[in-house]
Design a protein around this motif. Structure first.
Motif, PDB file in Angstrom:
ATOM      1  N   GLU A  65       0.825  -1.205   0.000  1.00  0.00           N
ATOM      2  CA  GLU A  65       0.000   0.000   0.000  1.00  0.00           C
ATOM      3  C   GLU A  65       0.868   1.266   0.000  1.00  0.00           C
ATOM      4  O   GLU A  65       0.546   2.250  -0.660  1.00  0.00           O
ATOM      5  N   ALA A 118      -2.232   3.457   6.540  1.00  0.00           N
ATOM      6  CA  ALA A 118      -1.431   3.793   5.365  1.00  0.00           C
ATOM      7  C   ALA A 118      -0.297   4.768   5.691  1.00  0.00           C
ATOM      8  O   ALA A 118      -0.200   5.858   5.128  1.00  0.00           O
ATOM      9  N   PRO A 140       3.503  14.065   1.889  1.00  0.00           N
ATOM     10  CA  PRO A 140       2.334  14.919   1.664  1.00  0.00           C
ATOM     11  C   PRO A 140       1.632  15.232   2.988  1.00  0.00           C
ATOM     12  O   PRO A 140       2.096  14.787   4.046  1.00  0.00           O
ATOM     13  N   HIS A 150      -2.320  16.289   3.344  1.00  0.00           N
ATOM     14  CA  HIS A 150      -3.743  16.602   3.542  1.00  0.00           C
ATOM     15  C   HIS A 150      -4.557  15.576   4.324  1.00  0.00           C
ATOM     16  O   HIS A 150      -5.654  15.879   4.760  1.00  0.00           O
ATOM     17  N   HIS A 151      -4.009  14.355   4.540  1.00  0.00           N
ATOM     18  CA  HIS A 151      -4.740  13.382   5.374  1.00  0.00           C
ATOM     19  C   HIS A 151      -4.376  13.496   6.850  1.00  0.00           C
ATOM     20  O   HIS A 151      -5.023  12.892   7.700  1.00  0.00           O
ATOM     21  N   GLY A 201      -2.544   8.097   5.663  1.00  0.00           N
ATOM     22  CA  GLY A 201      -2.440   8.151   4.198  1.00  0.00           C
ATOM     23  C   GLY A 201      -1.159   8.793   3.688  1.00  0.00           C
ATOM     24  O   GLY A 201      -1.214   9.693   2.846  1.00  0.00           O
ATOM     25  N   PHE A 202      -0.023   8.344   4.156  1.00  0.00           N
ATOM     26  CA  PHE A 202       1.324   8.832   3.793  1.00  0.00           C
ATOM     27  C   PHE A 202       1.617  10.219   4.372  1.00  0.00           C
ATOM     28  O   PHE A 202       2.691  10.767   4.127  1.00  0.00           O
ATOM     29  N   CYS A 203       0.683  10.822   5.080  1.00  0.00           N
ATOM     30  CA  CYS A 203       0.846  12.212   5.523  1.00  0.00           C
ATOM     31  C   CYS A 203       1.216  12.296   6.997  1.00  0.00           C
ATOM     32  O   CYS A 203       0.615  11.607   7.829  1.00  0.00           O
ATOM     33  N   ASP A 259      -6.165  16.736  -5.261  1.00  0.00           N
ATOM     34  CA  ASP A 259      -5.685  15.362  -5.085  1.00  0.00           C
ATOM     35  C   ASP A 259      -6.899  14.435  -5.217  1.00  0.00           C
ATOM     36  O   ASP A 259      -8.021  14.828  -4.956  1.00  0.00           O
ATOM     37  N   HIS A 304      -7.633  11.867  -3.509  1.00  0.00           N
ATOM     38  CA  HIS A 304      -8.164  11.388  -2.230  1.00  0.00           C
ATOM     39  C   HIS A 304      -8.773  12.553  -1.451  1.00  0.00           C
ATOM     40  O   HIS A 304      -8.339  13.695  -1.605  1.00  0.00           O
ATOM     41  N   TRP A 337     -11.046   4.305  -0.417  1.00  0.00           N
ATOM     42  CA  TRP A 337     -10.288   4.830   0.719  1.00  0.00           C
ATOM     43  C   TRP A 337     -10.387   6.359   0.770  1.00  0.00           C
ATOM     44  O   TRP A 337     -10.269   6.972  -0.289  1.00  0.00           O
ATOM     45  N   ASP A 366      -2.433  12.600  -8.323  1.00  0.00           N
ATOM     46  CA  ASP A 366      -2.981  11.258  -8.498  1.00  0.00           C
ATOM     47  C   ASP A 366      -4.367  11.334  -9.128  1.00  0.00           C
ATOM     48  O   ASP A 366      -4.991  10.314  -9.415  1.00  0.00           O
ATOM     49  N   GLU A 419      -3.715   5.033  -8.146  1.00  0.00           N
ATOM     50  CA  GLU A 419      -4.668   5.303  -7.082  1.00  0.00           C
ATOM     51  C   GLU A 419      -5.971   5.889  -7.630  1.00  0.00           C
ATOM     52  O   GLU A 419      -7.053   5.470  -7.292  1.00  0.00           O
ATOM     53  N   GLU A 433       0.792  17.193  -3.061  1.00  0.00           N
ATOM     54  CA  GLU A 433       0.242  16.130  -2.208  1.00  0.00           C
ATOM     55  C   GLU A 433       0.592  14.798  -2.847  1.00  0.00           C
ATOM     56  O   GLU A 433       1.756  14.451  -2.908  1.00  0.00           O
ATOM     57  N   GLY A 434      -0.410  14.078  -3.414  1.00  0.00           N
ATOM     58  CA  GLY A 434      -0.124  12.766  -4.007  1.00  0.00           C
ATOM     59  C   GLY A 434       0.316  12.859  -5.454  1.00  0.00           C
ATOM     60  O   GLY A 434       0.585  13.933  -6.000  1.00  0.00           O
ATOM     61  N   TYR A 439       1.409   9.327  -8.160  1.00  0.00           N
ATOM     62  CA  TYR A 439       2.239   8.133  -8.011  1.00  0.00           C
ATOM     63  C   TYR A 439       2.658   7.501  -9.320  1.00  0.00           C
ATOM     64  O   TYR A 439       3.393   6.525  -9.325  1.00  0.00           O
TER      65      TYR A 439
HETATM   66  C1  X5A Z   1      -1.476  11.925  -0.213  1.00  0.00           C
HETATM   67  C2  X5A Z   1      -2.093  10.687  -0.788  1.00  0.00           C
HETATM   68  C3  X5A Z   1      -2.942   8.471  -0.435  1.00  0.00           C
HETATM   69  C4  X5A Z   1      -3.049   7.390   0.567  1.00  0.00           C
HETATM   70  C5  X5A Z   1      -3.648   6.158  -0.073  1.00  0.00           C
HETATM   71  C6  X5A Z   1      -3.769   5.004   0.890  1.00  0.00           C
HETATM   72  N1  X5A Z   1      -2.345   9.674   0.061  1.00  0.00           N
HETATM   73  N2  X5A Z   1      -4.347   3.862   0.271  1.00  0.00           N
HETATM   74  O1  X5A Z   1      -2.317  10.641  -1.981  1.00  0.00           O
END
Ligand code: X5A
Ligand code: ZN
Length: 781
Positions: free
Chosen positions: A22, A92, A132, A134-135, A143-145, A172, A174, A203, A265, A272, A302-303, A305
């Motif tokens: 993930e 995540a 990133p 924003h989450h 979420g990677f944040c 973004d 998400h 998600w 993304d 994603e 932010e995202g 990928y």
């Molecule tokens: C910043 C961003 C995505 C997290 C995805 C988790 N986060 N499945 O794009």
């Protein structure tokens, strides 16, 4: 005024140290490859490069709890096993020993960018960061944040720069639920997010990502969620979302700063998002945002990928920030049915809070959520293409889209010159901004004579000379030497000059020419109705579509009317038509205020790839010169230059702005003092179907706003009945009550006070331009 690029190599240090399918997509190459592309294209070199600094713990504390910051500080000393265990406590997330440093740099980069823009060092900019943000929430990574870079920047802009209205645009793919939670009850931050939702099955699987989450308490109406319930959304869907949802609200909100949670993304190829928007789309979205907040746009990565798609999108955005004209959008400009459903749902949910959406009386009543697939289907919705089998071929699509982008770049090189202005002797004293060329060159005499011969009005020397400059400027625009131009003509020659310009454009290179004629200008009689010219005349009393390519409308009587007119009609037509050239002609009795003309021209530049030529009467310059506030040598509002006034006004200036406001500006969205009723012919550009039932085949982007919008413009709907008298409350916001949040007042009264208040205590914008915009217009007689 330039563009800042904020970056620090150290942000590539954090990486995933164990197996986690993930999280593995959030990798250091995201930054290195994007930066590499910016260099290859020569874009990095054109920016003011700023090395990111770390945010202080106090700055992190604007959003995050001290305990959470301390926890993160502690991760620097942990071993891999401990990091993995801690990461497992969040959704995540992976931590690395360098995460704390990287995340502080990411937040610091956003702060530096905001400082650079708000001190006037640059006009706009991008912070290329990771992780990133924003989450991320007050006390949680997600979420990677790790730290919420954009939210911290917004708090900082309020606290350190005293801003009162900040727009956050989160494109973004998400949902930035972290940003939403932080500003949920805060009316000074308008948060807009679109996101892959799939009726709640994507998600982060949250109910509060749906359209019916609109904010709480005082913040009611300041959270705007646009969930995408299908994958495969593309350029038309994104543009429709901007024209029919984000921009109407943003103009009404009138932000002092725009922050973009710039995740890519949402672009084609991303694993994603699974969407189809091409990188050029982000240039369009960026330039549409640049008409807000005097162009003060701060984007924070932010995202994103898919490394190639991400880098191309980043390049497109930076180019747009630098002011280069955007490439044309590829693909049919027809929003998907599911996108239109989402757009209608968010418009319905937000209508109680925004005057610009308050025309719901005839709109279909939707359940204000899209959680269940059935809940939002309306029989009244126009058909857009529906998705057939959800074939996912993202990678193949990405390869095609990205290689066609490279072709486009070759086909449409950026013109060496952005704006040229051709003046007559009468206007010679006008001071132009330093980056605007004073246009002197003229077409060859012989050629001019041939063009001028049929027109008596062009016989005079003055008119003849002006025509020469217009023709040469027009050629230069079509040849790609100049992006946009403004040319003055003696008033009696306005119609003839426009006539020649159209013929010249069509015979030269323009396959499709959009002509926006304001005031008393007649469509040339010999102009063929063959689809090469779209003639939009803004004049008189009647609205009529005389053919698919010949539209005449009255000038809307209010600021709100004018804005919705541009967003709901002019831009959808322009995006559907995809002109090679736009001529905007201000003819006799055009009735446009200079800032309105500037806004019209600036917005038309986007679908037109920059190729806009504005024809004005020479005397109107005089009037343009004294509108707005002049500061020293700087000229006033000029088409394409929306914000010539100082961004940090000296206190001594503020008084005169307030006075100006008291004397001249009625409240924004005020009803016109003129006659409220107009007799209108039924409006039927597409054989009587404004997206009610049939297909609106040629101008599909008109779909998305409800048919009632047309009434506001003074038109009737297609069944031919007359407009009813204006509803109480619609144009009188102060008496309206929101339906959903009884504890809060209507949007206008809850709008936070601007630092500059009028003498009577009414909030008034510190931007003279927006004051001009809020003046009501007298329709041309
Ligand atoms: C910043 C961003 C995505 C997290 C995805 C988790 N986060 N499945 O794009
Ligand atoms: Zn994302």
């Amino acid at each position: 005024m330039g563009t800042a690029l904020v970056y620090h190599e150290d942000m590539t240090a954090a990486r995933l140290l164990w197996d986690d399918p993930e999280c593995e997509i959030e990798c250091p190459e995201r930054l290195t490859i994007a930066l590499e592309r910016l260099r290859q294209r020569g874009l990095e070199q054109r920016c003011l490069r700023l090395a990111a600094r770390e945010a202080s713990e106090e700055e992190l504390g604007l959003v995050h709890s001290p305990e959470y910051v301390a926890l993160l500080r502690g991760t620097q000393a942990l071993g891999t096993g401990e990091l993995q265990a801690l990461s497992g406590q969040y959704d995540a997330i992976y931590f690395h020993p360098s995460t704390f440093h990287c995340a502080r740099l990411a937040a610091g980069a956003a702060l530096q960018l905001v400082d650079a823009v708000l001190t006037g060092a640059v006009q706009n900019g991008l912070a290329l960061v990771r992780p990133p943000g924003h989450h991320s929430q007050r006390a949680a990574a997600n979420g990677f944040c790790v730290f919420n870079n954009v939210a911290i920047a917004a708090k900082h802009a309020k606290q350190k720069h005293g801003l009162h209205r900040i727009l956050i645009v989160d494109w973004d793919i998400h949902h930035g639920q972290g940003i939403q939670y932080i500003f949920e009850d805060d009316p000074s931050v308008l948060y807009f997010s679109w996101h892959r939702y799939e009726h709640g099955r994507f998600w982060p699987y949250l109910q509060e990502s749906d359209t019916d989450a609109v904010g709480q308490g005082q913040g009611c109406g300041f959270t705007v969620n646009l969930p995408w319930n299908q994958v495969g959304m593309g350029n038309a869907d994104y543009v429709a979302a901007f024209l029919h949802v984000l921009l109407p609200l943003a103009f009404e909100f009138d932000p002092e700063l725009v922050l973009v949670a710039a995740g890519f993304d949402s672009a084609v190829g991303d694993p994603e998002g699974q969407m189809q928007a091409t990188p050029e789309c982000f240039a369009h979205l960026t330039q549409l945002l640049q008409v807000l907040a005097c162009g003060r746009v701060c984007a924070v990565l932010e995202g994103g990928y898919h490394l190639e798609s991400l880098s191309q999108s980043v390049c497109m955005m930076v180019q747009a920030l630098l002011g280069d004209p955007p490439l044309p959008l590829s693909g049919p400009m027809e929003p998907h049915r599911s996108a239109l459903e989402s757009i209608q749902s968010v418009r319905a949910a937000q209508a109680p809070h925004w005057m610009s959406l308050q025309q719901q009386d005839a709109a279909p009543v939707l359940s204000p959520s899209t959680r269940s697939p059935e809940g939002s289907i309306s029989p009244l919705l126009p058909g857009g293409p529906e998705f057939k089998a959800p074939v996912v071929q993202t990678e193949a699509q990405a390869v095609v889209a990205l290689s066609s982008l490279l072709d486009q770049l070759r086909l449409y090189p950026t013109p060496p010159l952005r704006t040229a202005v051709a003046l007559t002797e009468l206007d010679a004293a006008l001071v132009l901004p330093p980056d605007v060329l004073h246009w002197e060159r003229s077409a060859p005499q012989k050629e001019m004579q041939a063009w001028a011969r049929p027109h008596e009005a062009l016989a005079q020397d003055k008119s003849f000379n002006a025509l020469g400059k217009v023709l040469y400027l027009l050629d230069s625009i079509l040849d790609g030497q100049v992006s946009s131009g403004i040319a003055a003509t003696p008033a009696p020659a306005a119609a003839a000059t426009l006539d020649v310009a159209i013929q010249r454009g069509l015979s030269h290179r323009a396959q499709r020419l959009l002509c926006v004629a304001v005031g008393q200008l007649d469509r040339p009689l010999d102009l063929a109705d063959d689809g090469r010219t779209l003639w939009l005349n803004i004049r008189g009393k009647e609205a009529a579509a005389l053919s698919m390519f010949h539209v005449s409308t009255p000038l809307p009587g209010t600021t709100g009317g004018f804005l919705s007119y541009i967003l709901a009609l002019v831009l959808p037509l322009a995006y559907g038509f995809q002109p090679n050239l736009v001529l905007v002609a201000l003819g006799p009795a055009h009735g446009l205020q200079a800032p309105q003309a500037a806004l019209l021209a600036a917005l038309l530049r986007v679908p037109a790839g920059g190729r806009v030529l504005v024809l004005v009467e020479e005397v109107s310059w005089a009037e343009w010169r004294c509108c707005g506030v002049t500061s020293g040598e700087r000229p006033v509002t000029l088409c394409f230059h929306l914000c010539p006034w100082p961004r940090n006004p000296h206190p001594s200036l503020q008084g005169s702005w307030s006075r100006h406001c008291v004397e001249r500006a009625p409240p924004a969205w005020a009803p016109s003092p003129g006659p409220p009723q107009r007799t209108c012919r039924p409006w039927s550009i597409c054989e009587g179907s404004w997206g009610h039932s049939g297909k609106c085949c040629r101008w599909p982007l008109l779909k998305g706003c409800d048919p009632v919008t047309w009434r506001r413009l003074g038109w009737t709907s297609q069944n031919g009945h007359r407009d009813p008298a204006p509803r109480a409350g619609v144009n009188r916001p102060r008496t309206g009550r929101p339906r959903q949040c009884p504890e809060a007042g209507p949007a206008s009264t809850r709008r936070p006070e601007s630092p500059l208040a009028c003498a009577d205590g009414r909030p008034c914008s510190p931007r003279p331009g927006s004051k001009q915009l809020s003046e009501s217009l007298t329709p041309p007689s």
